[in-house]
Write an enzyme that holds these catalytic residues in place. Structure first.
Site, PDB file in Angstrom:
ATOM      1  N   GLU A 163      25.419  77.132 -35.873  1.00 42.03           N
ATOM      2  CA  GLU A 163      26.007  75.729 -36.033  1.00 42.03           C
ATOM      3  C   GLU A 163      25.701  74.575 -36.371  1.00 42.03           C
ATOM      4  OE1 GLU A 163      28.635  75.342 -32.489  1.00 42.03           O
ATOM      5  OE2 GLU A 163      30.316  77.165 -33.361  1.00 42.03           O
ATOM      6  N   GLU A 316      32.885  83.597 -33.834  1.00 43.33           N
ATOM      7  CA  GLU A 316      32.955  83.360 -32.665  1.00 43.33           C
ATOM      8  C   GLU A 316      34.550  82.380 -31.969  1.00 43.33           C
ATOM      9  OE1 GLU A 316      29.775  80.851 -30.978  1.00 43.33           O
ATOM     10  OE2 GLU A 316      28.174  81.430 -31.832  1.00 43.33           O
TER      11      GLU A 316
HETATM   12  C1  GLA Z   1      30.265  77.794 -30.264  1.00 47.85           C
HETATM   13  C2  GLA Z   1      28.969  77.922 -30.094  1.00 47.85           C
HETATM   14  C3  GLA Z   1      28.365  78.515 -28.486  1.00 47.85           C
HETATM   15  C4  GLA Z   1      29.098  77.386 -27.851  1.00 47.85           C
HETATM   16  C5  GLA Z   1      30.640  78.160 -28.094  1.00 47.85           C
HETATM   17  C6  GLA Z   1      31.707  77.575 -27.373  1.00 47.85           C
HETATM   18  O1  GLA Z   1      31.027  78.557 -31.298  1.00 47.85           O
HETATM   19  O2  GLA Z   1      28.304  78.593 -31.366  1.00 47.85           O
HETATM   20  O3  GLA Z   1      27.051  78.562 -28.968  1.00 47.85           O
HETATM   21  O4  GLA Z   1      29.112  77.236 -27.319  1.00 47.85           O
HETATM   22  O5  GLA Z   1      30.652  77.465 -28.661  1.00 47.85           O
HETATM   23  O6  GLA Z   1      32.335  77.468 -27.069  1.00 47.85           O
END
Ligand code: GLA
Length: 682
Positions: A163, A316
């Protein structure tokens, strides 16, 4: 600048899905658990139908406990175990969360906020993309991983960082920002000109005098702000491409990606899209809002569009509740299923979660996971298993494409520049407008691609420009070409206002689209809190009973366009509010205000009708909550609403999820989904 990906690798993701079908799994963080648990994890993954897990995202301190001292033994064991269970691995470089020792030894690797506060270790993401020291350490661990695992049979994909969304205003960023500006402008005079630094006496003598937009006494120069955002996206992208190239140089041939965050404002994903071998995204729709299903559909359309229609990865999402909102609602089993099937409908060939096993410790201990704290004997784990079974049934649709004949213009620099303070109204939000327009199409079961201004529009019958603040010559030329060859174009207010440096284009607006729209404006004004009535002219036969304007209006003058509606009161009373202009074989509508939903929908319907664009179902507007998407051979029907709905089908179909045949009118229960393929009567 980084090299673009090897074209042979662009389709490498389809090799994975050819072997595995739709990928199903999630982030797996075995380093957070004792070894005894790993075997159970692998067995439960098999039970759930998991076939792909992302490993190692946050494992840097475990892999490199001290600078240059690597410990891969545990990872060897994990990868072998997963492989023995037939589970493929998306192996991550752990570079989103450096170990505390990096910031202690090299404080300049830590990011600094606009107030000059250096952010500390103890959470995650504590790095500045500007730091050469950080990037060298990140490259070293990425290289070591790739050298060790490039040919490991479990590893099917690589995942760089996590991210990308860090921003830094410190001295490291200042240095890199200046270099970036030198490259962009060549001379300080050119920068002063582009930034309009004569205003408020900002003239710079040298690049060395320029700073990131740190805390200032008053509003920041919008051109400086825009360039700093461009720089930030570029600097993050460089972190990605450096690691990607290191992985390749170490001999890895698998596709390499990272997880985007939808419309997250720090990264210009049009710039990024060509750098990843497969587009991947993290999605956490907020189902406490009433528009979550259409809003996330927009994000999914963006992901498909970034990859030029190729299947993408939902990297995710949450099986149930997140833990980072102030108040976290769980997902029902139906909701979890719908969220996943919706992504598949809109082009995803991988459905993954954060995360496999719910964390016992750490900040995300209450974030739901595929396997909850309470273990396998739970509804959540049943949901996980049921989803795995559904996705196996959808194997026939792998690789299918969503064909859209509507294009919707969206661009990050435009959004960045448009959403700066100091405008006629701060109530106009670019993303909100894009969502509203897209929602109208979503309700009609009409597929939409997002496009970057300037892109070739020849594949589209209708082009929508809800709010594109920066319109440069290439974008105007492409819009004109689309209309001239017969497309419908609809342009929303406050579009085509500025040049690429956020400087206002002088002359009657929108300067570059004026002829095409047959209308021009001279003043943008905030509208009063109470909606302004808009009076419909006879010429607009399909107008709704009531039209209102709010937020922002423009003082327009028709210059060849038909006036469909005029402001009925207030500062703009009597001036055109909605116009239509026929140009060669197409037509162009202009909205001189933010108009009420029904009015927007009526204009869009006119434009779609003129271009012959229809939805995938016979209904013009789908029943409330129902989503319909055609992907390849399959028609996806999803009922996001809380009422059962009647849907009319074109012909005889078989539902891949239930294996039942359906025809004619059917009832789609609340929360239900169908994936229908055509079936000819025997
Ligand atoms: C993002 C991050 C994860 C986690 C999730 C929680 O997807 O990449 O590491 O923190 O959020 O929702």
């Amino acid at each position: 600048m980084a090299t673009t990906p090897d074209p042979r690798r662009i389709d490498a993701f389809s090799e994975i899905t050819r072997d595995l079908g739709i990928c199903f799994g999630g982030d797996y963080n075995p380093e957070q658990w004792p070894r005894e648990i790993w075997q159970e994890d692998a067995e439960l993954m098999v039970r759930a139908g998991v076939n792909l897990v992302t490993v190692g995202v946050f494992s840097w301190a475990r892999l490199e406990p001290s600078p240059g001292e690597y410990d891969f033994a545990w990872l060897d064991e994990v990868l072998d175990l997963l492989h023995a269970h037939g589970i493929a691995v998306d192996l991550a470089t752990p570079t989103a969360s450096p170990p505390p020792w990096l910031g202690i030894l090299h404080p300049e690797t830590l990011p600094v906020n606009p107030d000059g506060v250096r952010l500390a270790a103890g959470s995650r993401n504590q790095f500045t993309p500007a730091s050469r020291v950080y990037r060298d350490h990140a490259l070293a661990i990425a290289t070591a991983l790739a050298e060790r695992y490039a040919t490991h049979p479990a590893v099917r994909m690589w995942h760089v960082g996590n991210e990308f969304g860090q921003i830094d205003f410190g001295d490291e960023a200042a240095r890199e920002f200046r270099l970036w500006l030198r490259e962009r402008y060549g001379s300080i005079d050119a920068l002063n000109e582009a930034w309009g630094t004569l205003v408020w006496a900002q003239g710079y003598r040298d690049f060395d005098e320029i700073l990131p937009p740190r805390r200032m006494p008053y509003l920041v120069n919008p051109a400086q702000s825009l360039d700093f955002r461009r720089y930030t996206s570029w600097a993050l992208q460089r972190v990605f491409t450096e690691q990607r190239d290191a992985i390749r140089d170490a001999g890895a041939t698998q596709p390499i990606t990272t997880n985007f965050m939808g419309f997250e404002p720090l990264t210009d994903l049009w710039e990024w899209a060509g750098e990843v071998d497969v587009v991947a995204d993290d999605q956490y729709p907020d189902h406490a809002t009433t528009t979550s299903s259409s809003d996330i559909a927009l994000v999914q359309d963006l992901m498909r569009s970034l990859g030029e229609g190729r299947p993408w990865v939902l990297m995710e999402q949450a099986v149930s509740a997140t833990s980072w909102r102030p108040h976290n609602l769980p997902k029902s089993r139906d909701r979890a299923r719908l969220d996943s099937l919706q992504a598949v409908a809109r082009g995803a060939d991988a459905i993954c979660f954060f995360q496999w096993r719910q964390a016992r410790t750490g900040a995300e201990r209450f974030h739901s996971a595929m396997l909850p704290h309470a273990g396998a004997d739970t509804e959540v784990f049943e949901t996980t298993c049921a989803l795995g079974a559904d996705l196996r049934r959808l194997r026939p649709i792998v690789g299918g494409r969503v064909e859209a004949s509507v294009a919707l213009l969206f661009d990050w620099p435009s959004r960045w520049a448009a959403d700066e303070p100091g405008r006629p109204t701060q109530r106009l939000d670019t993303l909100e407008q894009v969502q509203r327009w897209h929602r109208a199409l979503w309700r009609r079961g009409i597929a939409v691609d997002l496009v970057r201004p300037g892109a070739d529009l020849s594949a589209y019958a209708t082009v929508l420009v809800p709010h594109t603040y920066i319109v440069e010559t290439d974008a105007a030329t492409a819009l004109r070409a689309a209309v001239e060859r017969g497309a419908s174009l609809v342009v929303g207010p406050f579009s085509g206002v500025a040049d690429g440096n956020a400087g206002i284009l002088t002359g009657r607006s929108p300067v570059l689209l004026r002829d095409l729209l047959g209308v021009s404006g001279e003043e943008w004004v905030g509208l009063p809190d109470a909606p302004t009535p808009v009076v419909v002219e006879q010429t607009w036969a399909t107008a709704p009973a009531e039209v209102e304007a709010s937020v922002l209006g423009e003082r327009l003058r028709a210059e060849g366009a038909e006036v469909l509606a005029r402001f009925g009161a207030g500062h703009l009373s009597g001036a055109p509010a909605i116009t239509r202009h026929r140009a060669r074989d197409g037509a162009a509508w202009y909205l001189g205000a933010i108009v009420s939903d029904d009015a927007l929908a009526a204009v869009l319907d006119d434009a779609l009708d003129a271009a012959g664009v229809t939805g995938v179902l016979p209904d013009r507007v789908l029943p409330d909550g129902v989503e319909a998407v055609q992907r390849g051979e399959a028609l996806f029907l999803l009922n996001h609403g809380d009422q059962d709905r009647r849907v009319t089908l074109p012909g005889l179909r078989r539902d891949l999820l239930s294996d039942a045949d359906v025809e004619g009118q059917l009832t789609l229960a609340s929360g239900a989904a169908m994936v229908l393929i055509e079936r000819h009567a025997e």
